[in-house]
Design an enzyme around this catalytic site. Structure first.
Site, mmCIF file in Angstrom:
data_model
loop_
_atom_site.group_PDB
_atom_site.id
_atom_site.type_symbol
_atom_site.label_atom_id
_atom_site.label_comp_id
_atom_site.label_asym_id
_atom_site.label_seq_id
_atom_site.Cartn_x
_atom_site.Cartn_y
_atom_site.Cartn_z
ATOM 1 N N VAL A 20 0.854 -1.192 0.000
ATOM 2 C CA VAL A 20 0.000 0.000 0.000
ATOM 3 C C VAL A 20 0.885 1.235 0.000
ATOM 4 O O VAL A 20 1.784 1.388 0.833
ATOM 5 C CB VAL A 20 -0.938 0.006 1.221
ATOM 6 C CG1 VAL A 20 -1.887 1.199 1.153
ATOM 7 C CG2 VAL A 20 -1.732 -1.286 1.299
ATOM 8 N N THR A 45 3.143 -2.153 4.006
ATOM 9 C CA THR A 45 3.182 -0.723 3.673
ATOM 10 C C THR A 45 4.348 -0.465 2.739
ATOM 11 O O THR A 45 5.296 -1.251 2.655
ATOM 12 C CB THR A 45 3.386 0.131 4.933
ATOM 13 O OG1 THR A 45 4.719 -0.075 5.442
ATOM 14 C CG2 THR A 45 2.369 -0.199 6.009
ATOM 15 N N ASP A 46 4.308 0.637 2.053
ATOM 16 C CA ASP A 46 5.517 1.150 1.408
ATOM 17 C C ASP A 46 6.422 1.652 2.536
ATOM 18 O O ASP A 46 6.011 1.717 3.709
ATOM 19 C CB ASP A 46 5.152 2.271 0.432
ATOM 20 C CG ASP A 46 6.225 2.488 -0.645
ATOM 21 O OD1 ASP A 46 7.323 1.910 -0.521
ATOM 22 O OD2 ASP A 46 5.946 3.236 -1.604
ATOM 23 N N SER A 47 7.641 1.975 2.218
ATOM 24 C CA SER A 47 8.583 2.400 3.247
ATOM 25 C C SER A 47 8.024 3.549 4.076
ATOM 26 O O SER A 47 7.626 4.594 3.546
ATOM 27 C CB SER A 47 9.899 2.843 2.595
ATOM 28 O OG SER A 47 10.729 3.460 3.552
#
Length: 423
Positions: free
Chosen positions: A312, A350-352
């Site tokens: 995401v 999650t994305d970073s």
């Protein structure tokens, strides 16, 4: 003699004696005859069985039926139940090796990695080009890390890398590896041939598995906006939702054939958005209906192809979700849309969280908690791992985040890892 007695010619005492002896002899014969009628003749060895006589059935018990093998869910439940709360929380994080070892650049896994994984048995490690010098060095580093992880908590690591091809390639084209870069996905999409996309994925997945990686953060599932200005232009398969959907679906199958987990990104779709989430917030004014007919289509195709993981992104979509919370931290995006409407049951990462789009919105100790409350299973690269890890533990202790919610994600993570070991 009897006649003599009768005639009175034998002395009386002798006659009496003779009659008594005769009676004893007759009596002994009767007793012996009775004994012979009631018993079998003795054999030389009284305990030897007659081989001609039927033998009683054996009394040796039959071997017990084997227990049915445990299902994947049952084995995952056993593994998860054996973890402490601290270990379960650590499993929710995928971080760089530097985040837990505190070394400048990790190019090997030795005592520092062993101690770090014993203290923080994280769910996974992600490597970048600076960590990857050669094939032998990479294999050894990953193999050692996996051994230390198993020793720490009895579970393997998810070992990930961004290997999309083209401009996002850590190994293909790296001078330390004799592996060519497969090229940009924009060029693959231009062939309009999904079999090309699948072949590329199988090629990438093949060399990643050979090196020890089991997770690739690809395929990029974003739809390109204006190719002249979109930062995703070279990474996206194209501007047509149907074409991108077909290419993404093909790559999911290709990575699966190669035996590596893949990850459709960046939900709900950041192609065509202005700005860069590495630097700050990116915003779309699209409504949810507009997302459904455009950006969401490739993710639906990926889910239909059994993609194991979805990443995401940090897109803010106020007209779709009703607020300015980035999608990675937003229950409306993760729980309601991805899990609920699209029915995705795999791993959500999650994305970073070290990106500016998150750092401008909340502090490191809040970011992990918000992501998990939103419905994510894995927290990728928080800005400050120790702070994010402690923030989640504190939230569980305070009741802000329930342990049941932690357990849901841990079960998904453990199941994915056990399934990888069987493949």
């Amino acid at each position: 003699m009897y006649g003599l007695i009768a005639q009175g010619k034998v002395p009386r005492t002798l006659a009496v004696t003779t009659l008594a002896l005769t009676a004893l002899i007759l009596l002994a014969g009767c007793v012996a005859s009775a004994a012979n009628e009631d018993s079998e003749p003795a054999t030389e060895f009284d305990n030897v069985e007659d081989p001609h006589q039927p033998q009683p059935p054996s009394t040796v018990p039959a071997p017990a039926a084997p227990k049915p093998a445990l299902t994947l869910d049952e084995r995952a439940a056993e593994k998860a139940a054996a973890l402490t709360l601290e270990q379960k929380v650590a499993q929710l994080f995928v971080v760089t090796p530097e985040a837990i070892t505190e070394v400048g650049t990790a190019t090997q896994a030795g005592e520092a990695t062993k101690e770090a994984l014993a203290a923080y048995p994280v769910g996974g490690l992600v490597y970048f080009k600076k960590n990857l010098l050669s094939a032998d060095q990479t294999r050894e580093m990953i193999a050692n890390s996996q051994t230390y992880a198993q020793d720490a908590c009895g579970l393997p690591l998810l070992v990930g890398v961004d290997e999309e091809g083209g401009t996002v390639s850590r190994i293909g084209g790296n001078p330390g590896f004799a592996i060519p870069n497969v090229g940009n996905m924009a060029d693959v999409g231009a062939t309009n041939d999904p079999t090309q996309a699948q072949a590329v994925a199988q090629t990438i997945g093949g060399y990643l598995c050979d090196l020890g990686f089991n997770l690739n953060f690809a395929p990029d599932s974003d739809i390109c906006g204006n190719p002249a200005t979109d930062v995703m232009a070279l990474r996206s398969f194209g501007t047509d939702p149907a074409l991108v959907s077909d290419m993404v679906s093909a790559q999911v199958k290709g990575f699966a054939n190669a035996g590596v987990l893949c990850c459709a990104k960046h939900f709900p779709g950041i192609g065509g958005m202005t700005g860069d989430s590495h630097e700050g917030a990116i915003v779309t004014q699209n409504t949810l209906d507009e997302l459904r007919i455009g950006e969401l289509a490739p993710f639906e195709a990926a889910i239909e192809a059994d993609v194991p993981m979805v990443m995401v992104g940090h897109l803010t979509a106020p007209n779709a979700f009703g607020n300015d919370v980035p999608a990675s931290l937003n229950p409306a995006a993760v729980t309601d849309l991805l899990r609920g409407e699209l029915g995705f049951q795999g791993l959500v990462i999650t994305d970073s969280l070290s990106m500016g789009a998150v750092g401008d919105f909340c502090t490191p100790d809040q970011a992990g908690v918000m992501a998990l409350l939103a419905g994510a299973d894995l927290v990728l690269m928080p800005e400050d791992f120790a702070s994010a890890y402690r923030g989640v533990l504190d939230a569980v202790c305070a009741g802000t985040l329930s342990e049941d919610r932690i357990d849901q994600s841990v079960m998904r993570i453990v199941k994915a890892k056990l399934a990888l070991d069987e493949s």
